[in-house]
Design an enzyme around this catalytic site. Sequence first.
Site, PDB file in Angstrom:
ATOM      1  N   MET A   1      58.653  30.250  45.669  1.00  0.00           N
ATOM      2  CA  MET A   1      59.637  29.498  44.880  1.00  0.00           C
ATOM      3  C   MET A   1      60.960  29.421  45.625  1.00  0.00           C
ATOM      4  SD  MET A   1      58.667  30.490  40.980  1.00  0.00           S
ATOM      5  CE  MET A   1      58.603  32.231  41.297  1.00  0.00           C
TER       6      MET A   1
ATOM      7  N   CYS B   1      22.897  49.653  41.387  1.00  0.00           N
ATOM      8  CA  CYS B   1      22.630  49.959  42.792  1.00  0.00           C
ATOM      9  C   CYS B   1      22.807  48.733  43.661  1.00  0.00           C
ATOM     10  CB  CYS B   1      21.236  50.555  42.964  1.00  0.00           C
ATOM     11  SG  CYS B   1      19.918  49.454  42.475  1.00  0.00           S
TER      12      CYS B   1
ATOM     13  N   GLU C   1      17.398  43.158  37.425  1.00  0.00           N
ATOM     14  CA  GLU C   1      17.933  42.292  38.477  1.00  0.00           C
ATOM     15  C   GLU C   1      17.499  40.845  38.289  1.00  0.00           C
ATOM     16  OE1 GLU C   1      16.360  43.386  42.345  1.00  0.00           O
ATOM     17  OE2 GLU C   1      14.516  44.159  41.460  1.00  0.00           O
TER      18      GLU C   1
ATOM     19  N   TYR D   1      26.370  55.772  36.110  1.00  0.00           N
ATOM     20  CA  TYR D   1      26.711  55.952  37.522  1.00  0.00           C
ATOM     21  C   TYR D   1      26.755  54.618  38.251  1.00  0.00           C
ATOM     22  CZ  TYR D   1      21.764  55.235  38.625  1.00  0.00           C
ATOM     23  OH  TYR D   1      20.517  54.684  38.750  1.00  0.00           O
TER      24      TYR D   1
ATOM     25  N   LYS E   1      62.556  41.037  39.596  1.00  0.00           N
ATOM     26  CA  LYS E   1      63.860  41.157  40.237  1.00  0.00           C
ATOM     27  C   LYS E   1      64.944  41.402  39.193  1.00  0.00           C
ATOM     28  CE  LYS E   1      66.523  38.660  43.726  1.00  0.00           C
ATOM     29  NZ  LYS E   1      65.842  39.201  44.915  1.00  0.00           N
TER      30      LYS E   1
ATOM     31  N   HIS F   1      21.066  40.048  55.331  1.00  0.00           N
ATOM     32  CA  HIS F   1      20.428  41.262  55.843  1.00  0.00           C
ATOM     33  C   HIS F   1      21.379  42.060  56.722  1.00  0.00           C
ATOM     34  CE1 HIS F   1      17.931  43.422  58.868  1.00  0.00           C
ATOM     35  NE2 HIS F   1      17.343  43.847  57.758  1.00  0.00           N
TER      36      HIS F   1
ATOM     37  N   SER G   1      18.624  50.382  36.315  1.00  0.00           N
ATOM     38  CA  SER G   1      19.590  50.312  37.404  1.00  0.00           C
ATOM     39  C   SER G   1      19.820  48.832  37.689  1.00  0.00           C
ATOM     40  CB  SER G   1      19.040  51.029  38.630  1.00  0.00           C
ATOM     41  OG  SER G   1      19.955  50.902  39.689  1.00  0.00           O
TER      42      SER G   1
ATOM     43  N   ARG H   1      68.335  32.633  42.320  1.00  0.00           N
ATOM     44  CA  ARG H   1      67.029  33.050  42.845  1.00  0.00           C
ATOM     45  C   ARG H   1      65.986  33.085  41.725  1.00  0.00           C
ATOM     46  NH1 ARG H   1      70.363  36.675  46.030  1.00  0.00           N
ATOM     47  NH2 ARG H   1      69.827  36.510  48.244  1.00  0.00           N
TER      48      ARG H   1
ATOM     49  N   ARG I   1      15.199  52.655  49.353  1.00  0.00           N
ATOM     50  CA  ARG I   1      14.300  51.504  49.527  1.00  0.00           C
ATOM     51  C   ARG I   1      13.090  51.963  50.331  1.00  0.00           C
ATOM     52  NH1 ARG I   1      19.408  50.270  51.256  1.00  0.00           N
ATOM     53  NH2 ARG I   1      20.627  48.775  50.044  1.00  0.00           N
TER      54      ARG I   1
ATOM     55  N   GLY J   1      20.454  45.715  39.554  1.00  0.00           N
ATOM     56  CA  GLY J   1      20.418  45.173  40.912  1.00  0.00           C
ATOM     57  C   GLY J   1      21.253  43.912  40.897  1.00  0.00           C
ATOM     58  N   THR J   2      22.545  44.112  41.057  1.00  0.00           N
ATOM     59  CA  THR J   2      23.442  42.964  40.847  1.00  0.00           C
ATOM     60  C   THR J   2      23.401  41.955  41.982  1.00  0.00           C
ATOM     61  OG1 THR J   2      25.177  44.463  41.586  1.00  0.00           O
ATOM     62  CG2 THR J   2      25.034  44.017  39.234  1.00  0.00           C
ATOM     63  N   ASN J   3      22.843  42.333  43.134  1.00  0.00           N
ATOM     64  CA  ASN J   3      22.687  41.313  44.172  1.00  0.00           C
ATOM     65  C   ASN J   3      21.731  40.229  43.687  1.00  0.00           C
ATOM     66  OD1 ASN J   3      24.140  43.085  45.712  1.00  0.00           O
ATOM     67  ND2 ASN J   3      22.433  43.741  46.983  1.00  0.00           N
TER      68      ASN J   3
ATOM     69  N   ARG K   1      12.806  53.357  44.894  1.00  0.00           N
ATOM     70  CA  ARG K   1      12.352  52.035  44.458  1.00  0.00           C
ATOM     71  C   ARG K   1      10.996  51.756  45.101  1.00  0.00           C
ATOM     72  NH1 ARG K   1      15.822  46.890  46.157  1.00  0.00           N
ATOM     73  NH2 ARG K   1      14.848  47.306  48.169  1.00  0.00           N
TER      74      ARG K   1
ATOM     75  N   GLY L   1      57.947  33.903  48.668  1.00  0.00           N
ATOM     76  CA  GLY L   1      58.085  32.641  49.391  1.00  0.00           C
ATOM     77  C   GLY L   1      57.561  31.424  48.657  1.00  0.00           C
TER      78      GLY L   1
ATOM     79  N   ARG M   1      62.522  47.533  44.448  1.00  0.00           N
ATOM     80  CA  ARG M   1      61.185  47.370  43.838  1.00  0.00           C
ATOM     81  C   ARG M   1      60.241  48.397  44.461  1.00  0.00           C
ATOM     82  NH1 ARG M   1      60.010  41.567  46.789  1.00  0.00           N
ATOM     83  NH2 ARG M   1      60.196  42.375  48.911  1.00  0.00           N
TER      84      ARG M   1
END
Lengths: 921, 921
Positions: B112, B867, B781, B887, B31, B488, B800, B101, B594, B802-804, B653, B110, B368
């Site tokens: 402060m 992936c 993974e 990628y 501000k 799933h 690749s 202010r 898959r 497999g971050t899950n 895969r 909101g 702003r």
Amino acid sequence: MAAKKTPKYVYYFGGKKADGKADMKNLLGGKGANLAEMVNIGLPVPAGFTITTEVCTAYYENKKKYPKELKEQVLKALQKVEKEMEAKFDDKENPLLLSIRSGARSSMPGMMETVLNVGLNNVTREGLIKKTGNPRFVYDSQRRLIQMYSDVVMEKAAGVEPAEGKGVRAQLEHELHKMKDAKGYKSDTDLTADDLKELVEIYKEKVHKVLGKPFPENAMEQLWGAIGAVFQSWMGKRAISYRRIEGIPDEWGTAVNVQSMVFGNMGDHSATGVAFTRNPATGENYFYGEWLVNAQGEDVVAGIRTPNPINEVGKSEHTSHMISLEEAMPKTYKELDKIQRSLEKHYKDMLDIEFTIQEGKLFMLQCRVGKRNGTAAVKMALDMLKEKLIEEKTAVLRVQPYQLEELLFPLLDPKEEETAFVLCKGLPAGPGGAKGQIVLTANDAVEKVKQNPNAKVILVREETNPEDIEGMRAAQAILTARGGMTSHAALVARGWGKCCIVGAADIKIDWSSRTINFKGEVLKEGDWISLNGTKGKVYKGDLQTVSAAENKDLVKFLTLVDKYRKLKVRTNADTPEDALKARQFGAEGIGLFRTEHMFYGKGSEEPLFHLRKMIIASNEAERRAALNDLFPYVKKDVKGTLAAMDGYPVTFRTLDPPLHEFVPNKLEERKKLSLALNISEEEFEERANKLHEVNPMMGHRGVRLGITYPEITEMQIRAIFEAAAELLQEGKKAFPEIMIPVTCIETELAHQYEIFNKVYPEVCKKYGMKKIPHLIGTMIEIPRAALAANKIAKYAQFFSFGTNDLTQMTFGFSRDDIGGFLGDYLDKKILKFDPFQQIDQPTVGELMEIACKRGRSTRPDIKLGICGEHGGEPTSIEFCHKIGLNYVSCSPFRVPIARLAAARSALMNSKKSKSVNKKKK
Amino acid sequence: MAAKKTPKYVYYFGGKKADGKADMKNLLGGKGANLAEMVNIGLPVPAGFTITTEVCTAYYENKKKYPKELKEQVLKALQKVEKEMEAKFDDKENPLLLSIRSGARSSMPGMMETVLNVGLNNVTREGLIKKTGNPRFVYDSQRRLIQMYSDVVMEKAAGVEPAEGKGVRAQLEHELHKMKDAKGYKSDTDLTADDLKELVEIYKEKVHKVLGKPFPENAMEQLWGAIGAVFQSWMGKRAISYRRIEGIPDEWGTAVNVQSMVFGNMGDHSATGVAFTRNPATGENYFYGEWLVNAQGEDVVAGIRTPNPINEVGKSEHTSHMISLEEAMPKTYKELDKIQRSLEKHYKDMLDIEFTIQEGKLFMLQCRVGKRNGTAAVKMALDMLKEKLIEEKTAVLRVQPYQLEELLFPLLDPKEEETAFVLCKGLPAGPGGAKGQIVLTANDAVEKVKQNPNAKVILVREETNPEDIEGMRAAQAILTARGGMTSHAALVARGWGKCCIVGAADIKIDWSSRTINFKGEVLKEGDWISLNGTKGKVYKGDLQTVSAAENKDLVKFLTLVDKYRKLKVRTNADTPEDALKARQFGAEGIGLFRTEHMFYGKGSEEPLFHLRKMIIASNEAERRAALNDLFPYVKKDVKGTLAAMDGYPVTFRTLDPPLHEFVPNKLEERKKLSLALNISEEEFEERANKLHEVNPMMGHRGVRLGITYPEITEMQIRAIFEAAAELLQEGKKAFPEIMIPVTCIETELAHQYEIFNKVYPEVCKKYGMKKIPHLIGTMIEIPRAALAANKIAKYAQFFSFGTNDLTQMTFGFSRDDIGGFLGDYLDKKILKFDPFQQIDQPTVGELMEIACKRGRSTRPDIKLGICGEHGGEPTSIEFCHKIGLNYVSCSPFRVPIARLAAARSALMNSKKSKSVNKKKK
């Protein structure tokens, strides 16, 4: 630059002087180095020379060609041998014969090739006959050469791959049998000199026919062929796969030992034998061995003839009628005895020696440090220390940790095992031997033993669960069809030091007939079986057990061991009784007290009932009511355990497993619970089902429970501090450590810490105390926790590595399910070892190192320990020592093993670091 | 050393010159910096000054004391303000009033405090009445000051914690109502000047009584009290927890803006308004805003009065009757319009501005960068680029990736949502809106749509499993009671871009009555419900959906985006149809095909049947027979997909899930299978039970299956290469990549590689080809795989991530079971975000970095991709860019989002690295 020196590829030994010595094992192999050493200390060794391991490496690096300097060096060494032995290789008057043997840095028994009698042909044999006057012996030697050489050099080393049973060896054997059959002979010894002479020619013809080329009569060709075959065998399939298993690098290579032949089979003044400088089975300090008159070394080892005891002191009931070398050849025996004494003094260890007596003249053929069992290892270490042959540190290093196991458990009689019927095999989950009658339920086990306290039962189950605890206690041993080395049954049994075999996949229990089908062999309840839990073998029937007598030496040895130990050794125990037992084994604290275990197998079912009520509660009020009922039981057990440990730290892990594990399976108990909670059975089922999880191991458990239900943590912390406060008021000691499991984020710990911050001052106030000694810490058992250890250490005063779960998550291997593929992984060498038994140092170990480093970066004095099963495994203990843990914690029965492993780690690593420093300088 | 300069704590703004400027946000807050900038470019801004954020930091570091130089600097700045505004603070003749202010670096709306009308008391009010001739306005302002100040400064900032409803604000409100009731007034505006004057005194008395001290009449005391209250509010509970969530560090601090009051509520020539330089909802380029005559800023925002459109162009059907500022005050409007144009030109962005007109004089109170929705963001970026206001890179950075979502999916009508009945909430698993009739089984969904292709159904399940796939396809949306963001249902729905809500724990399905109980509201099958999958809300009834029109701008924008992207964007697709769809979205390959998904929902049940036969087979012969039957189906789908991708790489895969997942639950199908295998039903049950696992996610799956059953891998590799070979023969393109899942040890990959080594030449030979282009690689993974990446890269040409699963193992969080605690973890702030949605960079991210580094150390040109679901999430994509992946691969519907995120990452990180370089120089 210095002028390039011709490398030395060949090391001569013989007479009074050898080129090599004992500490040149890397270059000369174990055998070559020790032969040189024996020469150097003046012992009679047939002269010879060693071609170094560097030649082997160069050979494989250079398309199987030898370094150009080799030939000349071999010939020069051969001349020295001829001079020393006063005979000439390939000489028709006075021929020298040679043996060609492998010899790697590390022993690889039976994995590589040997050729004997090299240099014998139709010309030299005449000289030898003249020299020995023993034509039968000479023809037999020639026949043996052809048999061995054609197989090893001409077929195997040449890469010929005959069909099954079509190899040259088999075909020559066939010729031998044919001749024996034709002449009506029963034994090889029936063959006359003429027979053998004829056989030599038959053999030569056969070799030519089978392999398409003649057997080489040229002695020098024989020599180089044999040398090449030994080098070739280093890369044989058997040798390679042996090295994979043992972790021996291919680059080490093998040496080749070319040595003058001496013959123990030249008549009644000739003999051969193997011996130990002390008894390898008992450790007793007397010369112990066996010999055979008129025989070659292989005859003793092969067991075709029963060898005689070497001396009078070694005679047993069964061998008292046999003639000893001491009686038969007293003078030679005396010489041998003197040699073995000087060898032991020189090597300062018990040695395994091989000797040959050729027409009264004694020759030493091999010496090496002798293998021994655990009992013997402990006795020898203590004896040699007393004799001042070795110093304390060496004594500690003389015993392998695993060797202590046999001193701790009863065993099946090994002789009975040899002939017993093997029903099936499984994983050796709990060591020792046991026998008993089959029971199929935990309840039956309890009942049988209640009816007859001397009853021996073996509990056989598909798999066990916490409800089986009482039955497991009552049984002599446990056998399960499923599960791995860290399945429930295995963990519990190992904790108790109870014999246990798990994952015996061939077991099929038929509940309708209450029988067990062991791959066709059907046994019923009440039938006797015997288990060897060290080997994982299950036998039919009631085998003798041998109580490995309480070894007084053990206590003495462990006291010595403790002088050199840096790591503290704690135990995993869940009851005051176990705690007491563990202290007797030398535990210096409890590294893991699993709160939830106290609820099972305690006779009274009340605490378990309250726990279940708590778990099935659907709101905080119900839960708090159940927790209040549970509180006095928890406090009582905590107090008893703290008291038993008398001021040693006790690490209480807060509630860990997923709650559904505690929901009873029995309808009756489910009804009782729904009544107690005043809910309908449908409501009960619904609540119980809600607890079901797809992957409970990664589900709602550990600290996650403590966060969703803070009142559970609160009750436990209050019980622990009240118990400690009461002990302190009674003038006793108490040091509780509170450990939060399954932590993966620092905020989880911060959350639990707030509960402590509320409860701890309340308890202090209640008992009018300023403080109660304690620590608060966490398990590091989730990979994320290891990586975020710097943040977690803000709230944790200690880390305890839960390497079971850490391995599980790091590998993505469910401990409960690896039965499906672990066997295959080990068989196919995908894995070299079960990572649930040994820490996988490059990965799980790296996470531990990261956690230690990061934890210390935040809190330099953080206390570090391990409470996973690996805490009792020697290679893992060494790793824990190296990364600087403060303690390991293991099952009570593994405490002595851990103490020794810890001491050895400290000694070996101080040595290593010293030698590293030296190199750097 | 330079002499120590007095730090500058106070920055004046007003007239034509300010001490600060726009790029001093860190010091002056957003501000303050923008107020200064507006002054600098000559806009009419009420004079004032900004106390810097450094004062806030110093205040908290120094036990809540101000730096000693502050007071003097404030007084000096105040004098400048007085001079500029031609009025004096605390002056009885011509008083200046101030607003106080907050203003942090980053907007915290909101969170402060603000205090207005500071400087008003019984003395100064008289001067103000004289000056304005409006006593009612002045008394009202004084009453508001007392109300605001007593609450914010005297109660909150002083740390008084009144009981609920007992706070001073509530008690003053009560007095106001009492007076209105007594006088029979309905509205505040009925209060006369005298009433308000009386109320001021009543308020003062009440404040004294409630808070125990008098309201300060001293103007300077008011000023410092208000400044202190703003600083104090930085550490208020709300502000702290807001910062925790938004990741704003406490150290940033807030600035305080002290500014001359101007009044929009001084009569009909006064007004106030808020506006945007372009339409923030559509992006259209016209001045858009609202205003109110005779009002204060808060009136516009609070929505008590309906504001008027600011100009004619902004009028809609509903507002056409209202008077615009353009009509009411044409001169002032022109001035404002000129200002907004110059502001946009100056800031080169769409701005959100606030203004006040005090008796005809225009003042700018705030400007702003304006918030905008996705459609508007894309349009503005393209328009401004065309207008040459911004350059291409800036245009790309003007759109947040998540903003594209709304351009891609249909939505529920937001107006209907406001009033609709909310049945329950769950996790927003698949975005967009959908409506339909409840069905409870996948089969019903299929049947309903078969009967009437226009039928709209919502599939409501406890949780879904692979057998539900066909029903999920048929349904408009999916709603489940269990599961997390990567359950799933969530994975499948997201993959299809289908609306989906999971983990709606309040749902109870009663199967006997086939009804659903939503916390008391019971609906039956066939009832209509509507889902907002972006917010996770479920509504009763049949809400309108708004088809977010296909935005042509999107295509244009994405083409622009691709110019700056480094990362390739692939998609996860399992069928030729999905592959085609993904290419339309711009996918440059398939990062995850898959294999197992191809067996479901294909109309024909044959392939699934053969797969099941293979799974239930008990020996290699049975298995090979089933695999042979399966082969043509696999090959056909592979070929179709390769063809659809026309030479772009397709990563296949190999079979991944635990086998038991495929065992049918239906008795009928089980019978059919046992018949086909020619085994009894008991035998079938036994085999099926053997596949059961305790923690299937860490069980016998992925490469572990390929090792125990190499023939499964063999069939897949053969099918893939034969499909590719046939396409190549037909003159088409094909680039298959074979990806081995669940690898954790290099030997696993070596084992599978041997299968490739056998099959690949066989296929080449069969088709007479020298080579078939391909890569062989692995998923990373499992944590161990990341740590052992150097060894694994010996056999893998690509990784690749497999971050899950990697997240699952790293946290020890079962994706299927986190429903039990994830909500609690987010509520209690144990976790800041769901790690299955965003990569947890410090831990999961560290493992990825380690894997990249080690992988490259072995194989410098290794191809790296992701992936897991994170491949479509912007912060995770930025991370992937930073660690140098080649990628990302995500659901087809997230491809556009990923393209933008990738481009932004490239731009932002090249900027960052440049600025880092600058610093270094």
